[in-house]
Write an enzyme that holds these catalytic residues in place. Structure first.
Site, PDB file in Angstrom:
ATOM      1  N   THR A 203       0.816  -1.219   0.000  1.00  0.00           N
ATOM      2  CA  THR A 203       0.000   0.000   0.000  1.00  0.00           C
ATOM      3  C   THR A 203       0.851   1.271   0.000  1.00  0.00           C
ATOM      4  OG1 THR A 203      -1.510   1.261   1.418  1.00  0.00           O
ATOM      5  CG2 THR A 203      -0.076  -0.249   2.536  1.00  0.00           C
ATOM      6  N   ASP A 204       0.259   2.362  -0.473  1.00  0.00           N
ATOM      7  CA  ASP A 204       0.969   3.650  -0.421  1.00  0.00           C
ATOM      8  C   ASP A 204       1.095   4.175   1.014  1.00  0.00           C
ATOM      9  OD1 ASP A 204      -1.700   4.331   0.019  1.00  0.00           O
ATOM     10  OD2 ASP A 204      -1.819   5.855  -1.551  1.00  0.00           O
ATOM     11  N   GLU A 205       0.308   3.594   1.951  1.00  0.00           N
ATOM     12  CA  GLU A 205       0.322   4.109   3.328  1.00  0.00           C
ATOM     13  C   GLU A 205       1.675   3.903   4.014  1.00  0.00           C
ATOM     14  OE1 GLU A 205      -3.014   3.409   5.800  1.00  0.00           O
ATOM     15  OE2 GLU A 205      -4.437   3.542   4.147  1.00  0.00           O
TER      16      GLU A 205
ATOM     17  N   TYR B 107      -1.787  -0.465  11.015  1.00  0.00           N
ATOM     18  CA  TYR B 107      -1.938  -1.126   9.714  1.00  0.00           C
ATOM     19  C   TYR B 107      -0.754  -0.809   8.809  1.00  0.00           C
ATOM     20  CZ  TYR B 107      -3.294  -1.598   4.808  1.00  0.00           C
ATOM     21  OH  TYR B 107      -3.284  -1.898   3.464  1.00  0.00           O
TER      22      TYR B 107
ATOM     23  N   LYS C  12       2.228  -3.238   7.280  1.00  0.00           N
ATOM     24  CA  LYS C  12       2.492  -3.427   5.848  1.00  0.00           C
ATOM     25  C   LYS C  12       3.933  -3.016   5.513  1.00  0.00           C
ATOM     26  CE  LYS C  12       0.047  -4.573   2.936  1.00  0.00           C
ATOM     27  NZ  LYS C  12      -0.336  -5.900   2.392  1.00  0.00           N
TER      28      LYS C  12
HETATM   29  P1  NAD Z   1      -9.707  -7.326   2.201  1.00  0.00           P
HETATM   30  O1  NAD Z   1      -9.710  -7.092   3.675  1.00  0.00           O
HETATM   31  O2  NAD Z   1     -10.940  -7.053   1.413  1.00  0.00           O
HETATM   32  O3  NAD Z   1      -9.317  -8.851   1.920  1.00  0.00           O
HETATM   33  C1  NAD Z   1      -8.299  -9.515   2.622  1.00  0.00           C
HETATM   34  C2  NAD Z   1      -8.444 -11.009   2.364  1.00  0.00           C
HETATM   35  O4  NAD Z   1      -7.391 -11.682   3.060  1.00  0.00           O
HETATM   36  C3  NAD Z   1      -9.777 -11.597   2.875  1.00  0.00           C
HETATM   37  O5  NAD Z   1     -10.340 -12.438   1.903  1.00  0.00           O
HETATM   38  C4  NAD Z   1      -9.359 -12.383   4.105  1.00  0.00           C
HETATM   39  O6  NAD Z   1     -10.194 -13.507   4.365  1.00  0.00           O
HETATM   40  C5  NAD Z   1      -7.932 -12.796   3.740  1.00  0.00           C
HETATM   41  N1  NAD Z   1      -7.123 -13.079   4.915  1.00  0.00           N
HETATM   42  C6  NAD Z   1      -6.973 -12.293   6.024  1.00  0.00           C
HETATM   43  N2  NAD Z   1      -6.194 -12.899   6.925  1.00  0.00           N
HETATM   44  C7  NAD Z   1      -5.815 -14.096   6.387  1.00  0.00           C
HETATM   45  C8  NAD Z   1      -4.997 -15.163   6.830  1.00  0.00           C
HETATM   46  N3  NAD Z   1      -4.428 -15.135   8.044  1.00  0.00           N
HETATM   47  N4  NAD Z   1      -4.795 -16.220   6.023  1.00  0.00           N
HETATM   48  C9  NAD Z   1      -5.387 -16.259   4.790  1.00  0.00           C
HETATM   49  N5  NAD Z   1      -6.194 -15.284   4.331  1.00  0.00           N
HETATM   50  C10 NAD Z   1      -6.404 -14.214   5.119  1.00  0.00           C
HETATM   51  O7  NAD Z   1      -8.464  -6.508   1.653  1.00  0.00           O
HETATM   52  P2  NAD Z   1      -8.273  -5.732   0.266  1.00  0.00           P
HETATM   53  O8  NAD Z   1      -8.746  -4.345   0.428  1.00  0.00           O
HETATM   54  O9  NAD Z   1      -8.764  -6.571  -0.845  1.00  0.00           O
HETATM   55  O10 NAD Z   1      -6.664  -5.661   0.227  1.00  0.00           O
HETATM   56  C11 NAD Z   1      -5.914  -6.737  -0.313  1.00  0.00           C
HETATM   57  C12 NAD Z   1      -4.442  -6.409  -0.228  1.00  0.00           C
HETATM   58  O11 NAD Z   1      -4.165  -5.223  -0.947  1.00  0.00           O
HETATM   59  C13 NAD Z   1      -3.938  -6.161   1.201  1.00  0.00           C
HETATM   60  O12 NAD Z   1      -2.662  -6.710   1.321  1.00  0.00           O
HETATM   61  C14 NAD Z   1      -3.916  -4.647   1.324  1.00  0.00           C
HETATM   62  O13 NAD Z   1      -2.931  -4.244   2.246  1.00  0.00           O
HETATM   63  C15 NAD Z   1      -3.534  -4.268  -0.090  1.00  0.00           C
HETATM   64  N6  NAD Z   1      -4.012  -2.939  -0.538  1.00  0.00           N
HETATM   65  C16 NAD Z   1      -5.314  -2.575  -0.389  1.00  0.00           C
HETATM   66  C17 NAD Z   1      -5.746  -1.342  -0.874  1.00  0.00           C
HETATM   67  C18 NAD Z   1      -7.178  -0.899  -0.761  1.00  0.00           C
HETATM   68  O14 NAD Z   1      -7.489   0.244  -1.104  1.00  0.00           O
HETATM   69  N7  NAD Z   1      -8.099  -1.751  -0.351  1.00  0.00           N
HETATM   70  C19 NAD Z   1      -4.818  -0.485  -1.485  1.00  0.00           C
HETATM   71  C20 NAD Z   1      -3.482  -0.887  -1.587  1.00  0.00           C
HETATM   72  C21 NAD Z   1      -3.089  -2.120  -1.120  1.00  0.00           C
HETATM   73  O1  DAU Z   2      -4.154   4.001   0.551  1.00  0.00           O
HETATM   74  C1  DAU Z   2      -4.366   2.627   0.454  1.00  0.00           C
HETATM   75  C2  DAU Z   2      -5.187   2.165   1.630  1.00  0.00           C
HETATM   76  O2  DAU Z   2      -6.516   2.662   1.430  1.00  0.00           O
HETATM   77  C3  DAU Z   2      -5.207   0.649   1.799  1.00  0.00           C
HETATM   78  O3  DAU Z   2      -3.910   0.197   2.082  1.00  0.00           O
HETATM   79  C4  DAU Z   2      -6.153   0.236   2.926  1.00  0.00           C
HETATM   80  O4  DAU Z   2      -6.232  -1.183   2.993  1.00  0.00           O
HETATM   81  C5  DAU Z   2      -7.525   0.800   2.615  1.00  0.00           C
HETATM   82  O5  DAU Z   2      -8.422   0.492   3.676  1.00  0.00           O
HETATM   83  C6  DAU Z   2      -7.463   2.316   2.399  1.00  0.00           C
HETATM   84  O6  DAU Z   2      -7.170   3.013   3.666  1.00  0.00           O
HETATM   85  P1  DAU Z   2      -7.918   4.361   4.078  1.00  0.00           P
HETATM   86  O7  DAU Z   2      -7.853   4.510   5.536  1.00  0.00           O
HETATM   87  O8  DAU Z   2      -7.481   5.493   3.229  1.00  0.00           O
HETATM   88  O9  DAU Z   2      -9.415   3.951   3.597  1.00  0.00           O
HETATM   89  P2  DAU Z   2     -10.861   4.139   4.296  1.00  0.00           P
HETATM   90  O10 DAU Z   2     -11.873   3.755   3.275  1.00  0.00           O
HETATM   91  O11 DAU Z   2     -10.935   3.502   5.624  1.00  0.00           O
HETATM   92  O12 DAU Z   2     -10.946   5.725   4.515  1.00  0.00           O
HETATM   93  C7  DAU Z   2     -10.804   6.627   3.423  1.00  0.00           C
HETATM   94  C8  DAU Z   2     -10.837   8.036   3.995  1.00  0.00           C
HETATM   95  O13 DAU Z   2     -12.162   8.289   4.499  1.00  0.00           O
HETATM   96  C9  DAU Z   2      -9.910   8.259   5.174  1.00  0.00           C
HETATM   97  O14 DAU Z   2      -9.376   9.577   5.122  1.00  0.00           O
HETATM   98  C10 DAU Z   2     -10.804   8.093   6.390  1.00  0.00           C
HETATM   99  C11 DAU Z   2     -12.139   8.608   5.901  1.00  0.00           C
HETATM  100  N1  DAU Z   2     -13.335   7.966   6.513  1.00  0.00           N
HETATM  101  C12 DAU Z   2     -13.399   6.620   6.510  1.00  0.00           C
HETATM  102  C13 DAU Z   2     -14.469   5.963   7.075  1.00  0.00           C
HETATM  103  C14 DAU Z   2     -14.552   4.454   7.101  1.00  0.00           C
HETATM  104  C15 DAU Z   2     -14.356   8.750   7.012  1.00  0.00           C
HETATM  105  O15 DAU Z   2     -14.310   9.985   6.992  1.00  0.00           O
HETATM  106  N2  DAU Z   2     -15.429   8.102   7.572  1.00  0.00           N
HETATM  107  C16 DAU Z   2     -15.524   6.746   7.638  1.00  0.00           C
HETATM  108  O16 DAU Z   2     -16.544   6.232   8.176  1.00  0.00           O
END
Ligand code: NAD
Ligand code: DAU
Length: 349
Positions: free
Chosen positions: A132-134, A157, A161
């Site tokens: 992730t970019d975080e 988190y 990562k």
């Molecule tokens: P998600 O939470 O929707 O899915 C995570 C999946 O991993 C689920 O299916 C869960 O069952 C599985 N999992 C969790 N713990 C496990 C374990 N111990 N063993 C096997 N499986 C397990 O997450 P997502 O948003 O799809 O993110 C997927 C990946 O991409 C993550 O590594 C996250 O850090 C990365 N990522 C997410 C975003 C985003 O915006 N969502 C952005 C950049 C990177």
């Molecule tokens: O940048 C990549 C990341 O983006 C991924 O690595 C993470 O897995 C993914 O969850 C996401 O993280 P964020 O914290 O940016 O996403 P989230 O959807 O939780 O929140 C987006 C923005 O909205 C953040 O600034 C927090 C705000 N927010 C979020 C929630 C859930 C609110 O204001 N209200 C809310 O209820």
């Protein structure tokens, strides 16, 4: 060429799109989806491919060392695309330990199993870590994250990562494991669990519930449609250079409050409500602890070296996303039953 690919976390949001992309586009590859099916994992995300001959699912936990070792003994994996993780920042604030375990130790278990299984014969193998970019921390009003930006994670988190990225590089430099990493910005699209901002807002509007905006809604994220991320992963998987990192972003920065207002407008239109109706649900709530102000990605490396760029405009991606949630009420209602209710109460009061 036949390839056996282990995709972890393939029942989650991004993982399910990646699994589908590889199963559809590479009939000669065998895709093995490994997922523990935590609250975030849902096999309904992949029902359309479950009977395809090049796809199989294994339920399992990446934290279970013995299970992971035996898995690598049983399957001749050529590559791993590792997405399994705990992914929600708010949950990492209220309960960090699960993040430390899965995101760090779980990743190390996979790295070690791949290293041992590929020992002496890792030339055409690949361990691809999805990050992730975080990990880069928080930007001020100016600047972009490049691959050279120093790591500065600030939530449990993002720190977990960042640790996993360091472990992946350590296994590369110390043991010669062929690895590649990509760090992506915020994804949105179908199948995202409604704890994350976009589906949470859609669902609350649908139910006439308040929309909780942290702080003043001034925080900025760089949004990318999930299928564009799946294409980026395909690109890095096939063309990325071993040992390299690629940043992936949408070049699409939005203040939370502006994004939420845009979603309100789309929802009013789709639900046949008067414009302005949904905006009345906006409620400013206590800010997230340590809330990162701004993320924004410089994707020029993946674009110039590998030829990837986002293809879905924000307007069309959000329209598609809203339509998907409105058309998939059964999926949404199932996901919202049970534990989601207690999570929501604890998080939002
Ligand atoms: P998600 O939470 O929707 O899915 C995570 C999946 O991993 C689920 O299916 C869960 O069952 C599985 N999992 C969790 N713990 C496990 C374990 N111990 N063993 C096997 N499986 C397990 O997450 P997502 O948003 O799809 O993110 C997927 C990946 O991409 C993550 O590594 C996250 O850090 C990365 N990522 C997410 C975003 C985003 O915006 N969502 C952005 C950049 C990177
Ligand atoms: O940048 C990549 C990341 O983006 C991924 O690595 C993470 O897995 C993914 O969850 C996401 O993280 P964020 O914290 O940016 O996403 P989230 O959807 O939780 O929140 C987006 C923005 O909205 C953040 O600034 C927090 C705000 N927010 C979020 C929630 C859930 C609110 O204001 N209200 C809310 O209820």
């Amino acid at each position: 060429m036949l390839k056996n690919i282990l995709i972890t976390g393939g029942a989650g949001f991004i993982g399910s799109h990646v699994v589908r992309h590889f199963v559809f586009n590479y009939p000669d590859y065998r895709v093995i989806n490994l997922d523990k099916l935590t609250y975030a994992g849902n096999l309904k995300n992949v029902t359309d491919i479950e009977s395809d001959s090049n796809y199989s699912f294994i339920k399992g936990d990446i934290n279970d060392v013995k299970f992971i070792r035996e898995l690598f003994d049983s399957y001749p994996f050529d590559a791993v695309i590792h997405l399994a993780a705990e992914s929600h920042v708010d949950r990492s604030i209220s309960g960090p330990m699960e993040f430390i375990k899965t995101n760090i130790t779980g990743t190390v278990n996979l790295l070690d199993a791949a290293k041992n299984s590929w020992a002496g014969n890792n030339k055409s193998k690949l361990f691809y870590h999805i990050s992730t970019d975080e990990v880069y921390g928080s930007l001020g009003r100016e600047g972009l994250f490049s691959e050279k930006t120093a790591y500065d994670p600030r939530s449990p988190y993002s720190a977990s990562k960042a640790s996993s990225d360091h472990m992946v590089r350590a296994w590369h430099h110390t043991y010669g494991l062929p690895v590649v990493i990509s760090n992506c910005s915020n994804n949105y699209g179908p199948n995202q669990f409604p704890e994350k901002l976009v589906p949470l807002v859609i669902n609350n509007i649908r139910n006439g519930k308040n929309i909780p905006v942290y702080g003043r809604g001034e925080n900025i994220r760089d949004w990318l449609y999930v299928e564009d991320h799946a294409r980026a992963i395909d690109t890095v998987f096939h063309k990325g250079r071993i040992g390299e990192t690629y940043n992936v972003g949408g070049n699409n920065e939005w203040k939370n409050i502006d994004l939420i207002k845009m979603l309100c407008g789309i929802m009013d239109k789709k639900l046949g409500r008067r414009q302005g109706t949904s905006e009345k649900l906006i409620t400013f709530v206590k800010d997230r602890a340590g809330h990162d102000l701004r993320y924004a990605i410089d994707s020029s490396k993946i674009t110039s070296e590998l030829g990837w760029r986002p293809s879905v405009s924000f307007e069309s991606g959000l329209e598609r996303t809203v339509s998907w949630y409105l058309e998939n009420k059964v999926w949404l209602n199932e996901v919202l039953s049970g534990k989601y209710k207690s999570y929501y109460r604890e998080q939002y009061g």
